[in-house]
Design an enzyme around this catalytic site. Structure first.
Site, PDB file in Angstrom:
ATOM      1  N   HIS A  47       0.821  -1.218   0.000  1.00  0.00           N
ATOM      2  CA  HIS A  47       0.000   0.000   0.000  1.00  0.00           C
ATOM      3  C   HIS A  47       0.848   1.258   0.000  1.00  0.00           C
ATOM      4  O   HIS A  47       1.934   1.286   0.572  1.00  0.00           O
ATOM      5  CB  HIS A  47      -1.027   0.000   1.133  1.00  0.00           C
ATOM      6  CG  HIS A  47      -0.476  -0.023   2.524  1.00  0.00           C
ATOM      7  ND1 HIS A  47      -0.127   1.121   3.200  1.00  0.00           N
ATOM      8  CD2 HIS A  47      -0.224  -1.046   3.379  1.00  0.00           C
ATOM      9  CE1 HIS A  47       0.303   0.796   4.427  1.00  0.00           C
ATOM     10  NE2 HIS A  47       0.265  -0.517   4.549  1.00  0.00           N
ATOM     11  N   ASP A  60      -0.131   4.352   1.100  1.00  0.00           N
ATOM     12  CA  ASP A  60      -0.371   5.360   2.137  1.00  0.00           C
ATOM     13  C   ASP A  60       0.341   5.009   3.444  1.00  0.00           C
ATOM     14  O   ASP A  60       0.704   3.866   3.692  1.00  0.00           O
ATOM     15  CB  ASP A  60      -1.881   5.506   2.396  1.00  0.00           C
ATOM     16  CG  ASP A  60      -2.527   4.231   2.918  1.00  0.00           C
ATOM     17  OD1 ASP A  60      -2.211   3.137   2.391  1.00  0.00           O
ATOM     18  OD2 ASP A  60      -3.335   4.310   3.863  1.00  0.00           O
ATOM     19  N   ASP A  82       6.193   0.843   6.753  1.00  0.00           N
ATOM     20  CA  ASP A  82       4.839   0.358   6.542  1.00  0.00           C
ATOM     21  C   ASP A  82       4.166   1.339   5.591  1.00  0.00           C
ATOM     22  O   ASP A  82       3.648   2.354   6.018  1.00  0.00           O
ATOM     23  CB  ASP A  82       4.112   0.278   7.885  1.00  0.00           C
ATOM     24  CG  ASP A  82       2.663  -0.156   7.760  1.00  0.00           C
ATOM     25  OD1 ASP A  82       2.240  -0.515   6.666  1.00  0.00           O
ATOM     26  OD2 ASP A  82       1.951  -0.120   8.788  1.00  0.00           O
ATOM     27  N   GLU A 137      -5.002   2.081   2.667  1.00  0.00           N
ATOM     28  CA  GLU A 137      -5.083   0.826   3.411  1.00  0.00           C
ATOM     29  C   GLU A 137      -5.263   1.100   4.893  1.00  0.00           C
ATOM     30  O   GLU A 137      -5.985   0.404   5.594  1.00  0.00           O
ATOM     31  CB  GLU A 137      -3.795   0.008   3.170  1.00  0.00           C
ATOM     32  CG  GLU A 137      -3.844  -1.425   3.675  1.00  0.00           C
ATOM     33  CD  GLU A 137      -3.366  -1.597   5.118  1.00  0.00           C
ATOM     34  OE1 GLU A 137      -3.492  -2.710   5.642  1.00  0.00           O
ATOM     35  OE2 GLU A 137      -2.857  -0.621   5.727  1.00  0.00           O
ATOM     36  N   GLU A 138      -4.592   2.144   5.364  1.00  0.00           N
ATOM     37  CA  GLU A 138      -4.542   2.416   6.807  1.00  0.00           C
ATOM     38  C   GLU A 138      -5.847   2.969   7.365  1.00  0.00           C
ATOM     39  O   GLU A 138      -5.989   3.127   8.564  1.00  0.00           O
ATOM     40  CB  GLU A 138      -3.406   3.393   7.116  1.00  0.00           C
ATOM     41  CG  GLU A 138      -2.009   2.897   6.733  1.00  0.00           C
ATOM     42  CD  GLU A 138      -1.489   1.806   7.662  1.00  0.00           C
ATOM     43  OE1 GLU A 138      -2.237   1.330   8.530  1.00  0.00           O
ATOM     44  OE2 GLU A 138      -0.317   1.439   7.495  1.00  0.00           O
ATOM     45  N   ASP A 169       3.373  -6.618   3.442  1.00  0.00           N
ATOM     46  CA  ASP A 169       2.869  -5.606   4.368  1.00  0.00           C
ATOM     47  C   ASP A 169       2.775  -6.160   5.776  1.00  0.00           C
ATOM     48  O   ASP A 169       1.755  -6.039   6.428  1.00  0.00           O
ATOM     49  CB  ASP A 169       1.499  -5.109   3.881  1.00  0.00           C
ATOM     50  CG  ASP A 169       0.968  -3.972   4.744  1.00  0.00           C
ATOM     51  OD1 ASP A 169       1.767  -3.319   5.442  1.00  0.00           O
ATOM     52  OD2 ASP A 169      -0.254  -3.746   4.723  1.00  0.00           O
ATOM     53  N   HIS A 216       3.611   2.447  12.854  1.00  0.00           N
ATOM     54  CA  HIS A 216       2.615   3.375  13.391  1.00  0.00           C
ATOM     55  C   HIS A 216       3.119   4.141  14.609  1.00  0.00           C
ATOM     56  O   HIS A 216       2.339   4.779  15.304  1.00  0.00           O
ATOM     57  CB  HIS A 216       1.287   2.676  13.766  1.00  0.00           C
ATOM     58  CG  HIS A 216       0.609   2.005  12.615  1.00  0.00           C
ATOM     59  ND1 HIS A 216      -0.712   1.629  12.634  1.00  0.00           N
ATOM     60  CD2 HIS A 216       1.076   1.646  11.392  1.00  0.00           C
ATOM     61  CE1 HIS A 216      -1.029   1.060  11.479  1.00  0.00           C
ATOM     62  NE2 HIS A 216       0.046   1.051  10.711  1.00  0.00           N
TER      63      HIS A 216
HETATM   64 ZN    ZN Z   1       0.741  -1.629   6.246  1.00  0.00          ZN
HETATM   65 CA    CA Z   2      -0.138  -0.329   8.883  1.00  0.00          CA
END
Ligand code: ZN
Ligand code: CA
Length: 375
Positions: free
Chosen positions: A78, A80, A108, A141-142, A165, A346
Site C-alpha cells: 500500500h 499510504d 509500513d 489501506e490504513e 505488508d 505506526h
Molecule cells: Zn501496512
Molecule cells: Ca499499517
C-alpha cells in the site's frame, strides 16, 4: 543483482515523499513513472480513488511474461502511511533505518514497495525468465483497507497474490487474519433533575453500565477479541443522563465466532435498555472479511519454498489485524501477507534493518523465479 545501496537509497527517497491516506497522488505519480521505466504497463484504478475519497486510485502495473505457461502472480503493497507521516527524514545508523524521532518512518509499507521495485529491476537486468507479473499499489489501506475494498477486481488476472505488508523477518507468512466488525450504539434515556425528581429520569449511563458489565470483552478465545473503546455522555451531576454513545469492535479468525460475539454484545445492550426503559439505536458494520488460506494452497507452498530456497526460517502465522490480503482473498485471489521486517510500525520508533529490506527484495525475486521454474 539485488543492489543494497540502490535499494536503500530508493527506500529513503520514497519515505520522504508524503503520502498520507487519501493523499497518495504525488507518490502514485512517482511510482507510475518507476513502473513504466521498468517496462510495466500501468493503469490507475480511478473509480476506487473516487469511492475512497483519495486524490488518486490504485496503481496496477503489468509485466508481460518472458516465459509462457507460467501462472500469473501478483505482488501488492500500500502507498499510504498513517498520520505523523509528513516530512519524514530517514536516518541511517548501524545498518538500521529510523525516522528522525518526530514522525513515523513509513517502512509500513514503503519497505514492501521498495522490495518489489528492486526485485523487478533485478529480474530485468539479469534477464531472468518470468511469467506475467502484476504489481498492485493500493491507496488508503490504513483507513479501512479502502483501496483493496473498492478495487476493480476485473482488472486482475493473477492466480496467487503476495502482499508485502507485515512485520516479522522475511520468511514470516501470514495465512490467517481476523474478520472485523464495529458496533456503534446510542442509548437514549430520559433527562430529569437528579435531586428534585430523579424517579422521572432514565439514566443512559446506568443502562450503558449494565450492558457493559454483562459483556464478555477483550480476549474471548484464541481466535476472538472484543472491546468497547469509546464511551461518551453526560452533562452535569445534577442531570440524569439522557444520552450515551458507545463504540466497540469485535474480531475473529472465525466468521461464526465473530457473528456470535457481536450478537452477544448487541443483546447485552438490548436487555439492559429494555430493563431500564431506555431506547437503543445500534448499528453493526463490517470492517473487513477474514483471511483464511489453507497451508496446502499453492500460494502458501510457493511462499514457503521460496523462503526455504533462501535459507530463511519459515514462520506460518496469523495476524490480529487486517490488510489488503483480506480483501484480495475474499475476492477469490488466494493471497498471503509476507514479513518485510518493518518494526514498531505506526509509532515514532518505527525502524527497519537494512538486512531485512534487502532480504525482502531477494524473497520477491525468488518467488518470481520459483513460479517460473515449475513450468
Ligand atoms: Zn501496512
Ligand atoms: Ca499499517
Amino acid at each position: 543483482m539485488i543492489k543494497q545501496e540502490r535499494l536503500v537509497q530508493e527506500f529513503m527517497e520514497m519515505v520522504k515523499i508524503d503520502s498520507l491516506s487519501k493523499e497518495e497522488g504525488s507518490f502514485a505519480a512517482y511510482l507510475k513513472d518507476k513502473l513504466t521505466e521498468l517496462g510495466l504497463e500501468v493503469l490507475v484504478d480511478e473509480q476506487a480513488g473516487r469511492r475512497a475519497g483519495s486524490d488518486t486510485g490504485n496503481l496496477l502495473g503489468r509485466l508481460r511474461a518472458t516465459r509462457q505457461g507460467v501462472p500469473v502472480i501478483l505482488f501488492a503493497a500500500h502507498m499510504d502511511t498513517v498520520a505523523l507521516g509528513k516530512g519524514i527524514q530517514p536516518q541511517l545508523r548501524d545498518g538500521v533505518i529510523y525516522s528522525s524521532g518526530d514522525t513515523i518512518l513509513g517502512s509500513d509499507d514503503k519497505a514492501g514497495i521498495a522490495a518489489i521495485l528492486e526485485a523487478l529491476r533485478h529480474i530485468k537486468e539479469e534477464k531472468i525468465a518470468h511469467g506475467e507479473i502484476e504489481v498492485l499499489f493500493t491507496i488508503s489501506e490504513e483507513v479501512g483497507l479502502l483501496g483493496s475494498r473498492y478495487l476493480d477486481y476485473s482488472l486482475l488476472q493473477a492466480e496467487m497474490g503476495f502482499v508485502l505488508d507485515s512485520g516479522g523477518e522475511p520468511g514470516t507468512i501470514i495465512c490467517q487474519a481476523p474478520a472485523h466488525e464495529r458496533i456503534k450504539a446510542v442509548i437514549h434515556g430520559q433527562a430529569a433533575h437528579a435531586g428534585m425528581n430523579p424517579e422521572k429520569g432514565i439514566s443512559a449511563i446506568q443502562a450503558a453500565a449494565q450492558a457493559i458489565v454483562k459483556m464478555k470483552l477483550l480476549r474471548i478465545d484464541e481466535e476472538t477479541t472484543a472491546n468497547i473503546g469509546v464511551i461518551k455522555g453526560g452533562e452535569a451531576t445534577n442531570i440524569v443522563c439522557e444520552r450515551v454513545e458507545l463504540e466497540g469492535e469485535a474480531r475473529s479468525l472465525s466468521e461464526e465466532k465473530l457473528c456470535r460475539q457481536t450478537r452477544h454484545m448487541v443483546a447485552c445492550l438490548q436487555e439492559a435498555c429494555a430493563e431500564m426503559g431506555a431506547r437503543l439505536e445500534v448499528e453493526v458494520s463490517r470492517e473487513y472479511p477474514s483471511l483464511q488460506v489453507p497451508e496446502d494452497e499453492a500460494v502458501v507452498k510457493t511462499a514457503r519454498q521460496a523462503a526455504e530456497a533462501l535459507g530463511l526460517e519459515v514462520k506460518l502465522t496469523s495476524s490480529g489485524g487486517g490488510s489488503d490480503t483480506n480483501y484480495l482473498s475474499a475476492h477469490g485471489l488466494k493471497a498471503v501477507n509476507l514479513g518485510v521486517g518493518m518494526s514498531h510500525a505506526h509509532t515514532k520508533d518505527e525502524f527497519i534493518k537494512i538486512k531485512d529490506l534487502v532480504m525482502a527484495a531477494h524473497y520477491v525475486a525468488e518467488i518470481m523465479q520459483q513460479v517460473a521454474r515449475r513450468v
